[in-house]
Design a protein around this motif. Sequence first.
Motif, PDB file in Angstrom:
ATOM      1  N   LEU A 160       0.911  -1.117  -0.033  1.00  0.00           N
ATOM      2  CA  LEU A 160      -0.046   0.187   0.072  1.00  0.00           C
ATOM      3  C   LEU A 160       0.977   1.095  -0.124  1.00  0.00           C
ATOM      4  CD1 LEU A 160      -2.665  -1.009   2.630  1.00  0.00           C
ATOM      5  CD2 LEU A 160      -2.812  -1.248   0.232  1.00  0.00           C
ATOM      6  N   GLU A 161       1.899   1.276   0.701  1.00  0.00           N
ATOM      7  CA  GLU A 161       2.754   2.228   0.881  1.00  0.00           C
ATOM      8  C   GLU A 161       3.543   2.426  -0.584  1.00  0.00           C
ATOM      9  OE1 GLU A 161       3.559   2.347   5.603  1.00  0.00           O
ATOM     10  OE2 GLU A 161       5.280   1.718   4.219  1.00  0.00           O
ATOM     11  N   LEU A 162       3.775   1.509  -1.163  1.00  0.00           N
ATOM     12  CA  LEU A 162       4.566   1.789  -2.447  1.00  0.00           C
ATOM     13  C   LEU A 162       3.451   2.438  -3.559  1.00  0.00           C
ATOM     14  CD1 LEU A 162       6.360   0.596  -4.969  1.00  0.00           C
ATOM     15  CD2 LEU A 162       4.776  -1.259  -5.108  1.00  0.00           C
ATOM     16  N   ILE A 163       2.342   2.048  -3.417  1.00  0.00           N
ATOM     17  CA  ILE A 163       1.195   2.890  -4.142  1.00  0.00           C
ATOM     18  C   ILE A 163       1.130   4.369  -3.560  1.00  0.00           C
ATOM     19  CG2 ILE A 163      -1.279   2.735  -4.977  1.00  0.00           C
ATOM     20  CD1 ILE A 163      -0.774  -0.381  -4.159  1.00  0.00           C
ATOM     21  N   GLU A 164       1.097   4.302  -2.490  1.00  0.00           N
ATOM     22  CA  GLU A 164       0.905   5.609  -1.785  1.00  0.00           C
ATOM     23  C   GLU A 164       2.123   6.681  -2.415  1.00  0.00           C
ATOM     24  OE1 GLU A 164       1.677   5.810   2.496  1.00  0.00           O
ATOM     25  OE2 GLU A 164       0.632   7.418   2.742  1.00  0.00           O
ATOM     26  N   ALA A 165       3.470   6.051  -2.280  1.00  0.00           N
ATOM     27  CA  ALA A 165       4.545   6.969  -2.797  1.00  0.00           C
ATOM     28  C   ALA A 165       4.537   7.206  -4.080  1.00  0.00           C
ATOM     29  CB  ALA A 165       5.883   6.017  -2.470  1.00  0.00           C
ATOM     30  N   HIS A 166       4.037   6.171  -4.886  1.00  0.00           N
ATOM     31  CA  HIS A 166       3.827   6.582  -6.511  1.00  0.00           C
ATOM     32  C   HIS A 166       2.977   7.869  -6.711  1.00  0.00           C
ATOM     33  CE1 HIS A 166       2.451   5.938 -10.567  1.00  0.00           C
ATOM     34  NE2 HIS A 166       1.124   6.018 -10.206  1.00  0.00           N
ATOM     35  N   TYR A 167       1.956   8.005  -5.987  1.00  0.00           N
ATOM     36  CA  TYR A 167       1.024   8.916  -6.186  1.00  0.00           C
ATOM     37  C   TYR A 167       1.460  10.326  -5.523  1.00  0.00           C
ATOM     38  CZ  TYR A 167      -2.707   6.179  -8.390  1.00  0.00           C
ATOM     39  OH  TYR A 167      -3.200   5.532  -9.186  1.00  0.00           O
ATOM     40  N   LEU A 168       2.208  10.264  -4.356  1.00  0.00           N
ATOM     41  CA  LEU A 168       2.711  11.387  -3.361  1.00  0.00           C
ATOM     42  C   LEU A 168       3.986  12.004  -4.281  1.00  0.00           C
ATOM     43  CD1 LEU A 168       2.326  10.175   0.127  1.00  0.00           C
ATOM     44  CD2 LEU A 168       0.976  12.169  -0.688  1.00  0.00           C
ATOM     45  N   PHE A 169       4.669  11.142  -4.511  1.00  0.00           N
ATOM     46  CA  PHE A 169       5.997  11.601  -5.192  1.00  0.00           C
ATOM     47  C   PHE A 169       6.020  11.501  -6.682  1.00  0.00           C
ATOM     48  CE2 PHE A 169       6.812  10.139  -0.929  1.00  0.00           C
ATOM     49  CZ  PHE A 169       6.676  11.407  -0.322  1.00  0.00           C
ATOM     50  N   ASP A 170       4.947  11.078  -7.421  1.00  0.00           N
ATOM     51  CA  ASP A 170       4.755  11.065  -8.903  1.00  0.00           C
ATOM     52  C   ASP A 170       5.994  10.380  -9.455  1.00  0.00           C
ATOM     53  OD1 ASP A 170       4.001  11.497 -11.500  1.00  0.00           O
ATOM     54  OD2 ASP A 170       4.651  13.570 -11.684  1.00  0.00           O
TER      55      ASP A 170
END
Length: 383
Positions: free
Chosen positions: A214-224
Amino acid sequence: VSILGATGSIGESTLRVIAEHPQRFAIAALTAQRNAEKLIALARQFRPTAVAIGDETQLPGVRSALHPLGIAVFGGATGIAEAACIPADITVAAIVGAAGLIPTMRAIEQGASVALANKEALVCAGRLVMEACATHGTRLLPIDSEHNAIFQVLAAEHRAAVEKITLTASGGPLLRRPLATFASVTPEEAVNHPRWSMGAKISVDSATMMNKGLELIEAHYLFDLPASRIEVLVHPQSIIHSLVHYADGSVLAQLGMPDMAIPIAYTLSWPERMAVTTPRLNLAEIGALQFEPLEAARFPALGLARAALNAGESHLIALNAANEIAVAAFLEGRIGFTQMAEVVERVLAETPTTSIGSIEDVLAVDESARQSSHTRIAAATLA
Ligand code: NAD
Ligand code: MG
């Protein structure tokens, strides 16, 4: 400050930080799902403008306790969304699960700042959440310790020179447990995290490592950043909370003792820093920091999350929904530990890749994945 999910682990840590700075902060709204007693106690202590209780059967009790203090009281899911619209300079989004999506979106639409702990909102609607922030001029401040670490060491002017980021993972309570015994892991063993004290759902997610997915996906969106530029590294001590690798070979990390008050305080004081009573890091005492690669066979959830990110938005929604249902079933003793990833994998296999245009689309895919998960779990229980 408003706190959505004030009675939870993140809510409690946030209020602990706020209580240290009574001159600096006042509370706008507090929300809770079921624990009326705790919500009332918090409201008596912090005197918010409004509170909301999700469970409407508790509404009369909360009203009679708080109306005499001049505190507005809302009820139900709509009441929580209403509380999210009460004017605040910063809203802490700390509801667990996709249930936090609508209230978080309402807070974003107010155009102030949102400190985000509710990672599931980004997993199931990351693009829509980021677009809403851009539309309303809302600043999203990550509370999740890994993302907060990256936020602390990723300067806007160095954005173009980022090669990759590394999310650290403690490995959870099962890092050293023989894989052959995973099927018999009990809920008590799974929630017994060696480093962090957290709510039940994220504790189970940490044991399966779905949390890191879930954090991988979260990082993908937060940090583009594409998934190919986001690595996971096991670091059992949870001292380095994440790292950013730059094109010149420099690697910047944020360190600290594992206590959520540290990232929470940074979001509340940003762009400044403020004093907070947290455990202090003593590296001489710790002596050495350990790192190791993640064993993919032990933790299939991370691979499922990476695959869902490649498959598209409907798969991210289904991943999150199926995981929520599977974790709840595991905690209730209805399925075994290793069956959680199986349920998620099967639900993903039957999820079509559809385009997502709105929050309504998100909720429709979410609902359908929850139904398939229930069907899968019923079948698994009978088998
Ligand atoms: P928790 O279970 O301790 O608290 C959850 C809060 O959400 C409670 O206040 C509860 O009343 C509320 N809630 C639950 N279901 C709800 C619903 N259907 N509608 C509205 N409100 C509801 O959870 P937590 O550990 O505080 O985690 C909260 C969020 O923060 C999660 O998304 C989690 O992944 C994230 N997070 C937590 C930690 C941590 O250390 N606890 C660290 C990083 C990220
Ligand atoms: Mg985290």
